[in-house]
Scaffold this motif. Structure first.
Motif, PDB file in Angstrom:
ATOM      1  N   ALA A 161      35.077  38.682  35.499  1.00 32.25           N
ATOM      2  CA  ALA A 161      34.355  38.624  34.215  1.00 32.25           C
ATOM      3  C   ALA A 161      33.670  39.957  33.925  1.00 32.25           C
ATOM      4  O   ALA A 161      33.660  40.439  32.787  1.00 32.25           O
ATOM      5  CB  ALA A 161      33.331  37.488  34.251  1.00 32.25           C
ATOM      6  N   LYS A 162      33.094  40.548  35.005  1.00 27.95           N
ATOM      7  CA  LYS A 162      32.407  41.832  34.844  1.00 27.95           C
ATOM      8  C   LYS A 162      33.399  42.920  34.431  1.00 27.95           C
ATOM      9  O   LYS A 162      33.127  43.715  33.520  1.00 27.95           O
ATOM     10  CB  LYS A 162      31.724  42.213  36.153  1.00 27.95           C
ATOM     11  CG  LYS A 162      30.958  43.531  36.080  1.00 27.95           C
ATOM     12  CD  LYS A 162      30.289  43.827  37.403  1.00 27.95           C
ATOM     13  CE  LYS A 162      29.526  45.149  37.345  1.00 27.95           C
ATOM     14  NZ  LYS A 162      28.893  45.459  38.651  1.00 27.95           N
ATOM     15  N   ASN A 163      34.577  42.926  35.098  1.00 23.65           N
ATOM     16  CA  ASN A 163      35.590  43.923  34.751  1.00 23.65           C
ATOM     17  C   ASN A 163      36.073  43.738  33.318  1.00 23.65           C
ATOM     18  O   ASN A 163      36.297  44.712  32.591  1.00 23.65           O
ATOM     19  CB  ASN A 163      36.770  43.836  35.720  1.00 23.65           C
ATOM     20  CG  ASN A 163      36.404  44.309  37.117  1.00 23.65           C
ATOM     21  OD1 ASN A 163      35.476  45.098  37.287  1.00 23.65           O
ATOM     22  ND2 ASN A 163      37.112  43.829  38.120  1.00 23.65           N
ATOM     23  N   GLN A 164      36.236  42.492  32.917  1.00 17.70           N
ATOM     24  CA  GLN A 164      36.649  42.216  31.538  1.00 17.70           C
ATOM     25  C   GLN A 164      35.584  42.694  30.555  1.00 17.70           C
ATOM     26  O   GLN A 164      35.888  43.301  29.521  1.00 17.70           O
ATOM     27  CB  GLN A 164      36.902  40.717  31.364  1.00 17.70           C
ATOM     28  CG  GLN A 164      37.364  40.357  29.950  1.00 17.70           C
ATOM     29  CD  GLN A 164      37.626  38.859  29.801  1.00 17.70           C
ATOM     30  OE1 GLN A 164      37.512  38.105  30.765  1.00 17.70           O
ATOM     31  NE2 GLN A 164      37.970  38.433  28.601  1.00 17.70           N
ATOM     32  N   LYS A 165      34.313  42.403  30.908  1.00 19.60           N
ATOM     33  CA  LYS A 165      33.210  42.821  30.038  1.00 19.60           C
ATOM     34  C   LYS A 165      33.139  44.346  29.962  1.00 19.60           C
ATOM     35  O   LYS A 165      32.942  44.919  28.872  1.00 19.60           O
ATOM     36  CB  LYS A 165      31.887  42.276  30.595  1.00 19.60           C
ATOM     37  CG  LYS A 165      30.693  42.485  29.660  1.00 19.60           C
ATOM     38  CD  LYS A 165      30.834  41.671  28.399  1.00 19.60           C
ATOM     39  CE  LYS A 165      29.595  41.768  27.533  1.00 19.60           C
ATOM     40  NZ  LYS A 165      29.735  41.015  26.274  1.00 19.60           N
TER      41      LYS A 165
ATOM     42  N   SER B 107      35.286  35.580  40.644  1.00 15.07           N
ATOM     43  CA  SER B 107      35.196  35.181  39.228  1.00 15.07           C
ATOM     44  C   SER B 107      34.227  36.077  38.471  1.00 15.07           C
ATOM     45  O   SER B 107      34.502  36.534  37.353  1.00 15.07           O
ATOM     46  CB  SER B 107      34.755  33.725  39.134  1.00 15.07           C
ATOM     47  OG  SER B 107      34.566  33.345  37.784  1.00 15.07           O
ATOM     48  N   THR B 108      33.063  36.343  39.142  1.00 14.68           N
ATOM     49  CA  THR B 108      32.067  37.218  38.506  1.00 14.68           C
ATOM     50  C   THR B 108      32.610  38.628  38.330  1.00 14.68           C
ATOM     51  O   THR B 108      32.407  39.268  37.295  1.00 14.68           O
ATOM     52  CB  THR B 108      30.797  37.260  39.362  1.00 14.68           C
ATOM     53  OG1 THR B 108      30.276  35.923  39.522  1.00 14.68           O
ATOM     54  CG2 THR B 108      29.735  38.133  38.715  1.00 14.68           C
ATOM     55  N   SER B 109      33.332  39.123  39.356  1.00  7.93           N
ATOM     56  CA  SER B 109      33.904  40.457  39.287  1.00  7.93           C
ATOM     57  C   SER B 109      34.937  40.559  38.168  1.00  7.93           C
ATOM     58  O   SER B 109      34.964  41.531  37.418  1.00  7.93           O
ATOM     59  CB  SER B 109      34.538  40.822  40.627  1.00  7.93           C
ATOM     60  OG  SER B 109      35.135  42.098  40.576  1.00  7.93           O
TER      61      SER B 109
ATOM     62  N   LYS C 191      33.563  30.676  51.312  1.00 11.95           N
ATOM     63  CA  LYS C 191      34.700  30.591  50.409  1.00 11.95           C
ATOM     64  C   LYS C 191      34.241  30.425  48.970  1.00 11.95           C
ATOM     65  O   LYS C 191      34.772  31.053  48.052  1.00 11.95           O
ATOM     66  CB  LYS C 191      35.597  29.422  50.826  1.00 11.95           C
ATOM     67  CG  LYS C 191      36.856  29.308  49.989  1.00 11.95           C
ATOM     68  CD  LYS C 191      37.728  28.169  50.488  1.00 11.95           C
ATOM     69  CE  LYS C 191      39.001  28.069  49.636  1.00 11.95           C
ATOM     70  NZ  LYS C 191      39.875  26.957  50.080  1.00 11.95           N
ATOM     71  N   GLY C 192      33.213  29.549  48.805  1.00  7.11           N
ATOM     72  CA  GLY C 192      32.677  29.348  47.449  1.00  7.11           C
ATOM     73  C   GLY C 192      32.081  30.631  46.886  1.00  7.11           C
ATOM     74  O   GLY C 192      32.288  30.966  45.715  1.00  7.11           O
ATOM     75  N   LEU C 193      31.341  31.344  47.767  1.00  5.69           N
ATOM     76  CA  LEU C 193      30.749  32.598  47.320  1.00  5.69           C
ATOM     77  C   LEU C 193      31.815  33.633  46.966  1.00  5.69           C
ATOM     78  O   LEU C 193      31.687  34.381  45.983  1.00  5.69           O
ATOM     79  CB  LEU C 193      29.822  33.156  48.406  1.00  5.69           C
ATOM     80  CG  LEU C 193      28.480  32.428  48.577  1.00  5.69           C
ATOM     81  CD1 LEU C 193      27.751  32.974  49.799  1.00  5.69           C
ATOM     82  CD2 LEU C 193      27.607  32.605  47.326  1.00  5.69           C
ATOM     83  N   GLU C 194      32.871  33.701  47.819  1.00  2.00           N
ATOM     84  CA  GLU C 194      33.951  34.634  47.530  1.00  2.00           C
ATOM     85  C   GLU C 194      34.618  34.326  46.201  1.00  2.00           C
ATOM     86  O   GLU C 194      34.927  35.231  45.411  1.00  2.00           O
ATOM     87  CB  GLU C 194      34.978  34.601  48.663  1.00  2.00           C
ATOM     88  CG  GLU C 194      34.472  35.222  49.969  1.00  2.00           C
ATOM     89  CD  GLU C 194      35.464  35.057  51.098  1.00  2.00           C
ATOM     90  OE1 GLU C 194      36.410  34.250  50.929  1.00  2.00           O
ATOM     91  OE2 GLU C 194      35.300  35.718  52.139  1.00  2.00           O
ATOM     92  N   GLU C 195      34.852  33.021  45.941  1.00  2.00           N
ATOM     93  CA  GLU C 195      35.454  32.631  44.666  1.00  2.00           C
ATOM     94  C   GLU C 195      34.524  32.960  43.507  1.00  2.00           C
ATOM     95  O   GLU C 195      34.959  33.444  42.448  1.00  2.00           O
ATOM     96  CB  GLU C 195      35.786  31.137  44.682  1.00  2.00           C
ATOM     97  CG  GLU C 195      36.903  30.776  45.663  1.00  2.00           C
ATOM     98  CD  GLU C 195      37.143  29.276  45.721  1.00  2.00           C
ATOM     99  OE1 GLU C 195      36.332  28.533  45.104  1.00  2.00           O
ATOM    100  OE2 GLU C 195      38.124  28.854  46.355  1.00  2.00           O
ATOM    101  N   THR C 196      33.204  32.697  43.740  1.00  2.00           N
ATOM    102  CA  THR C 196      32.230  33.008  42.686  1.00  2.00           C
ATOM    103  C   THR C 196      32.173  34.507  42.422  1.00  2.00           C
ATOM    104  O   THR C 196      32.145  34.955  41.273  1.00  2.00           O
ATOM    105  CB  THR C 196      30.833  32.516  43.089  1.00  2.00           C
ATOM    106  OG1 THR C 196      30.879  31.084  43.297  1.00  2.00           O
ATOM    107  CG2 THR C 196      29.808  32.822  41.992  1.00  2.00           C
ATOM    108  N   LEU C 197      32.152  35.302  43.537  1.00  2.00           N
ATOM    109  CA  LEU C 197      32.124  36.755  43.389  1.00  2.00           C
ATOM    110  C   LEU C 197      33.370  37.274  42.692  1.00  2.00           C
ATOM    111  O   LEU C 197      33.306  38.172  41.846  1.00  2.00           O
ATOM    112  CB  LEU C 197      31.984  37.420  44.764  1.00  2.00           C
ATOM    113  CG  LEU C 197      30.606  37.309  45.421  1.00  2.00           C
ATOM    114  CD1 LEU C 197      30.652  37.867  46.838  1.00  2.00           C
ATOM    115  CD2 LEU C 197      29.553  38.041  44.589  1.00  2.00           C
TER     116      LEU C 197
END
Length: 291
Positions: free
Chosen positions: A95-99, A91-93, A83-89
């Motif tokens: 942020a990546k899409n925003q970037k 969040s990262t996704s 669950k933590g990894l999914e949330e991290t992914l």
């Protein structure tokens, strides 16, 4: 049940000793007792085996229960990590899409700026090329102007010819008396000498068109001359054409030559004096840009 068998065995023996049973019956009973004792021993052995297996099974159950608890804990930990990894992914996704969106916007802006700069550079290059060409034309015109001044300084000194240069336009203005006799359109021999001086200079001009303009004063043509030249239009046209034909005969490219008649309608001086009218009767040789 085993205890009951153990209790019955002495009773049977007593019966045998007391003579209450026959010898054959006693032997039979004794055999039964031995068989029962053997069965009892076998049952005890089997019981001990089963008791050991039961203890082993209990130990196995305890061990498996502990392993199950451990595996359950590990599974729960893994689920939490997942669950933590999914949330991290996620969040990262995000942020990546925003970037990526920000970078795409910047790329688009830079592409537009590059396009604008390229267009501006092209415009500037074209402008530089135009200015360079204009500069070369001005330099050539200025050289031609200088050469004409030098070549015709005698006529200029006499007031028969004026030469002007304005914004790359070079004009040789000749009063009609230099080229023509009064009322005539044919260039006189003295006029041909003057025209030849112009020809010697214009032969070197390749990037300009040469326009010969005929002008007159406002005095109307009368008498026998009017039969040939009904108005000043015809006289100015005939003079311009004759000068043009002579320039062609001397080797100037006819594609660069043109004859124009303006008659009395473009005076350079008032027509109310002899001096003014003399200025208006003229041939102008004009260097203009090629079409």
């Amino acid at each position: 049940m085993k205890r009951n068998l153990l209790f019955c065995l002495p009773v049977l023996v007593c019966f045998a000793l007391s003579g209450c049973v026959t010898s054959g019956t006693y032997q039979k009973k004794e055999l039964e007792a031995r068989n029962l004792d053997k069965s009892l021993q076998e049952q005890r052995g089997q019981y001990n085996i089963l008791l050991g297996e039961n203890d082993q099974l209990k130990n196995d159950i305890k061990r498996l229960t502990a392993e199950l608890a451990s595996m359950t804990g590990e599974r729960n930990a893994l689920a939490t990590d997942k669950k933590g990894l999914e949330e991290t992914l996620k969040s990262t996704s995000d942020a990546k899409n925003q970037k990526i969106g920000e970078l795409s916007q910047k790329v688009g802006d830079l592409t537009q700026k590059t396009t604008d700069l390229e267009a501006e550079n092209k415009r500037l290059k074209d402008e530089v090329a135009r200015l360079q060409k204009q500069k070369e034309e001005v330099q050539q015109t200025s050289k031609t102007y200088g050469d004409l001044l030098e070549q015709m300084k005698g006529e200029i000194a006499k007031g028969q010819v004026t030469i002007s240069e304005l914004k790359g336009k070079l004009t040789v203005n000749m009063v009609d008396s230099v080229l023509f006799d009064s009322g005539k359109a044919e260039v006189k021999p003295e006029g041909l000498v003057v025209l030849q001086k112009v020809v010697d200079i214009l032969k070197n001009v390749k990037d300009k068109a040469v326009r010969i303009e005929g002008h007159t004063d406002n005095v109307q043509i009368v008498g026998q001359l009017a039969k040939r030249y009904p108005t000043n239009w015809e006289l100015s046209a005939a003079r311009a054409i004759n000068v043009t034909r002579y320039l062609q005969q001397q080797g100037l490219d006819p594609a660069l030559l043109g004859a124009v008649a303006y008659g009395e309608f473009k005076p350079v001086a008032p027509n109310d004096t002899d001096e003014g009218r003399a200025k208006n009767r003229r041939i102008e040789i004009v260097l203009v840009a090629k079409e």
